[in-house]
Design a protein around this motif. Structure first.
Motif, mmCIF file in Angstrom:
data_model
loop_
_atom_site.group_PDB
_atom_site.id
_atom_site.type_symbol
_atom_site.label_atom_id
_atom_site.label_comp_id
_atom_site.label_asym_id
_atom_site.label_seq_id
_atom_site.Cartn_x
_atom_site.Cartn_y
_atom_site.Cartn_z
ATOM 1 N N ILE A 1 61.767 19.003 40.282
ATOM 2 C CA ILE A 1 61.761 18.726 38.868
ATOM 3 C C ILE A 1 61.596 17.359 38.667
ATOM 4 C CG2 ILE A 1 62.984 19.049 36.785
ATOM 5 C CD1 ILE A 1 63.628 21.712 37.519
ATOM 6 N N ARG A 2 62.637 16.410 39.418
ATOM 7 C CA ARG A 2 62.908 15.266 39.156
ATOM 8 C C ARG A 2 61.363 14.429 39.612
ATOM 9 N NH1 ARG A 2 67.024 11.392 42.253
ATOM 10 N NH2 ARG A 2 65.123 11.380 43.826
ATOM 11 N N GLU A 3 60.925 14.877 40.751
ATOM 12 C CA GLU A 3 59.534 14.219 41.157
ATOM 13 C C GLU A 3 58.590 14.355 40.117
ATOM 14 O OE1 GLU A 3 56.763 15.257 44.728
ATOM 15 O OE2 GLU A 3 58.736 15.664 45.225
ATOM 16 N N SER A 4 58.426 15.615 39.476
ATOM 17 C CA SER A 4 57.271 15.737 38.520
ATOM 18 C C SER A 4 57.619 15.147 37.233
ATOM 19 C CB SER A 4 57.118 17.450 38.160
ATOM 20 O OG SER A 4 56.572 18.081 39.378
ATOM 21 N N ALA A 5 59.031 15.015 36.991
ATOM 22 C CA ALA A 5 59.366 14.260 35.767
ATOM 23 C C ALA A 5 59.166 12.856 35.937
ATOM 24 C CB ALA A 5 60.654 14.433 35.515
ATOM 25 N N GLU A 6 59.306 12.423 36.931
ATOM 26 C CA GLU A 6 58.813 10.968 37.248
ATOM 27 C C GLU A 6 57.425 10.617 37.294
ATOM 28 O OE1 GLU A 6 62.704 9.544 40.023
ATOM 29 O OE2 GLU A 6 60.783 10.117 41.358
ATOM 30 N N HIS A 7 56.751 11.703 37.820
ATOM 31 C CA HIS A 7 55.172 11.362 37.777
ATOM 32 C C HIS A 7 54.778 11.262 36.340
ATOM 33 C CE1 HIS A 7 50.940 11.791 38.497
ATOM 34 N NE2 HIS A 7 50.764 12.860 38.286
ATOM 35 N N LEU A 8 55.477 12.168 35.403
ATOM 36 C CA LEU A 8 54.928 12.312 34.016
ATOM 37 C C LEU A 8 55.549 10.674 33.480
ATOM 38 C CD1 LEU A 8 54.173 14.439 32.380
ATOM 39 C CD2 LEU A 8 56.295 15.304 31.759
ATOM 40 N N ALA A 9 56.672 10.376 33.759
ATOM 41 C CA ALA A 9 57.068 9.162 33.307
ATOM 42 C C ALA A 9 56.318 7.853 33.495
ATOM 43 C CB ALA A 9 58.582 8.727 33.511
ATOM 44 N N SER A 10 55.684 8.029 34.901
ATOM 45 C CA SER A 10 54.950 6.899 35.399
ATOM 46 C C SER A 10 53.344 7.026 34.429
ATOM 47 C CB SER A 10 54.707 6.804 36.743
ATOM 48 O OG SER A 10 53.629 7.465 37.185
ATOM 49 N N LEU A 11 52.884 8.103 34.231
ATOM 50 C CA LEU A 11 51.669 8.221 33.654
ATOM 51 C C LEU A 11 51.805 7.548 32.209
ATOM 52 C CD1 LEU A 11 50.304 11.701 34.486
ATOM 53 C CD2 LEU A 11 49.094 9.901 34.669
ATOM 54 N N LEU A 12 52.826 8.062 31.757
ATOM 55 C CA LEU A 12 53.168 7.552 30.299
ATOM 56 C C LEU A 12 53.594 6.082 30.358
ATOM 57 C CD1 LEU A 12 55.425 10.222 28.670
ATOM 58 C CD2 LEU A 12 53.003 9.966 28.024
ATOM 59 N N GLU A 13 53.882 5.625 31.321
ATOM 60 C CA GLU A 13 54.062 4.179 31.351
ATOM 61 C C GLU A 13 52.935 3.318 31.211
ATOM 62 O OE1 GLU A 13 55.925 0.723 30.825
ATOM 63 O OE2 GLU A 13 56.887 2.628 30.594
ATOM 64 N N SER A 14 52.000 3.889 32.396
ATOM 65 C CA SER A 14 50.786 3.420 32.461
ATOM 66 C C SER A 14 49.885 3.345 31.270
ATOM 67 C CB SER A 14 50.044 4.318 33.489
ATOM 68 O OG SER A 14 50.567 4.201 34.870
ATOM 69 N N MET A 15 50.034 4.445 30.477
ATOM 70 C CA MET A 15 49.340 4.453 29.336
ATOM 71 C C MET A 15 49.750 3.506 28.015
ATOM 72 S SD MET A 15 48.318 8.270 28.730
ATOM 73 C CE MET A 15 48.671 9.208 29.950
ATOM 74 N N LEU A 16 51.064 3.147 28.380
ATOM 75 C CA LEU A 16 51.791 2.373 27.346
ATOM 76 C C LEU A 16 51.370 0.833 27.588
ATOM 77 C CD1 LEU A 16 55.116 3.779 26.550
ATOM 78 C CD2 LEU A 16 53.214 3.401 25.170
ATOM 79 N N VAL A 17 51.227 0.436 29.061
ATOM 80 C CA VAL A 17 51.227 -0.917 29.398
ATOM 81 C C VAL A 17 49.547 -1.114 29.123
ATOM 82 C CG1 VAL A 17 50.569 -2.232 31.359
ATOM 83 C CG2 VAL A 17 52.591 -1.006 31.363
ATOM 84 N N LEU A 18 48.739 -0.264 29.175
ATOM 85 C CA LEU A 18 47.356 -0.561 28.777
ATOM 86 C C LEU A 18 47.009 -0.485 27.393
ATOM 87 C CD1 LEU A 18 45.554 1.321 31.666
ATOM 88 C CD2 LEU A 18 45.863 -1.280 31.413
#
Ligand code: ADP
Length: 399
Positions: A220-237
């Motif tokens: 669960i943590r792995e998938s949540a981290e993936h989700l968080a990094s996707l959101l972070e990428s979108m925010l950066v851009l």
């Protein structure tokens, strides 16, 4: 029905019904004197003709100017004498000449066909202008016919309408990109979310052993981290034009080791060779951003390299910079992908087929390194596989 055919999407039809020529029957009404064809050369008619707010010309059926008014002279920039030696087509823009010749022939050959055209003229000074031209046959004494034309400068309107159309087109494209993006984003977000929900249901069910629960929570943590990094990428851009936070002196080799450690926790089976020189100078940077960039590059190396392939991380000084390179033993980068690899949403065809991803990771790397005053690059290694790297300017020890 008038015969119509269009040639320029926003231009009037060129084969309109001919305008009815209304000739005055009286030379004087109770209101005042009337201009008639018979009085064509009279000063009153001259004044009327010369002072029209649109260009007015009389031309012979074989296309020579017989008379031109003041507005037409201003519009074309040619002196009257020169115009009177020219033919109608001489002013046309070269690209409009051929279609106009056909329209003109149709107009001359058939009294049922009118002439109402938007086209380009080349002025004497070389400038291109858009003109709206109408023509009418005027019966003269006997069986003779002459042609009267009005010519109106419509450059401003045509240019504005072209600009509007271009803007609309760009807007349509942007909307299409946005829609495609929303589709991709929803898909990318849904995948880890579905995993999280599914696994959470498993944990919620009674009867799982302690080890099972622990394993599931890690997934669960792995998938949540993936989700968080996707959101972070979108925010950066999405944060266009943002300024970098206060940069601090950083030792790239230390940050690299930390990022590699984190990567190893998630991908313990991959062999990563580290060659990090420990005497590199400090660089100015924002540590979380550098960690993010290294994580993205390592993540890609992991994703695009077969399980047995190795990954190498090198940190070294190069002239006035300190650079970090991530090398892998995957398929490398095709020549056609090379120029676009750092664009947001760009993914090579093989990547689209073989793996998930939004094509944001490298765009994020570029944005973050740009903001810190550095450079990113991608290359295919001579021995096969890809090289991704970035450099940041080394700090002068005296600073
Ligand atoms: P994503 O991995 O989500 O597609 P990235 O922005 O990280 O997005 O990468 C963009 C594209 O660059 C990838 O789709 C892939 O085609 C290519 N790419 C990135 N890293 C590598 C690599 N190590 N080896 C080969 N191709 C790569």
């Amino acid at each position: 029905m008038p015969r119509r055919a269009s040639w320029n999407s926003d231009a009037p039809n060129f084969m309109t019904a001919p305008r009815t020529v209304i000739l005055p029957t009286e030379t004087r009404t109770s209101i005042g004197p009337v201009l008639t064809l018979e009085s064509l050369t009279a000063p009153a008619f001259r004044g009327f003709f010369e002072n029209l707010g649109v260009g007015g010309v009389q031309i012979s059926t074989d296309g020579r100017f017989l008379q031109v008014n003041q507005r037409f002279i201003e519009l074309t920039g040619y002196p009257r004498e020169q115009l009177l030696e020219m033919r109608v087509g001489d002013l046309d823009h070269p690209d409009d000449r051929e279609p106009d010749r056909e329209r003109w022939a149709a107009f001359l050959g058939d009294p049922e066909v009118g002439y109402d055209v938007e086209k380009r003229y080349i002025r004497r000074d070389g400038a291109t202008i858009w003109v709206h031209v109408t023509a009418a046959r005027i019966p003269m004494a006997g069986d003779e016919v002459t042609i009267a034309k009005t010519v109106e400068d419509v450059t401003e309107r045509v240019v504005a309408s072209h600009a509007l159309r271009e803007r609309e087109q760009r807007l349509r494209e942007a909307l299409a990109v946005k829609e495609e993006f929303l589709g991709m984003v929803s898909h990318e977000l849904r995948t880890p979310l579905t995993v999280i929900l599914g696994l959470a249901n498993v944990v919620a069910r009674n009867g799982s052993s302690h080890e099972q629960v622990q394993r599931t929570v890690l997934e669960i943590r792995e998938s949540a981290e993936h989700l968080a990094s996707l959101l972070e990428s979108m925010l950066v851009l999405a944060r266009v034009g943002e300024e970098a936070p206060e940069l601090e002196p950083i030792l790239l080799d230390r940050v690299a080791r930390r990022a590699i450690e984190r990567h190893r926790e998630v991908f313990p089976n991959r062999k990563i060779s580290v060659d990090v020189s420990t005497d590199t100078p400090l660089v100015d940077g924002h540590e979380p951003w550098i960690v993010q960039v290294i994580a993205n590059m390592l993540g890609n190396a992991e994703k695009y390299t077969p399980p047995k392939g190795r990954i190498f991380v090198l940190v070294e000084r190069r002239d006035d910079d300190v650079c970090l390179r991530v090398l892998d033993e995957g398929r490398g980068i095709a020549e056609e992908d090379q120029p676009r690899i750092f664009e947001p949403f760009y993914r090579a065809a093989h990547a689209v087929k073989e793996s998930g991803g939004l094509g944001l990771g490298l765009a994020v790397c570029k944005r973050l390194i740009d903001l810190q005053g550095g450079e990113v690059w991608a290359a295919t290694r001579a021995e096969g596989g890809a090289e991704f790297g970035f450099s940041l300017p080394a700090l002068d020890p005296d600073d």
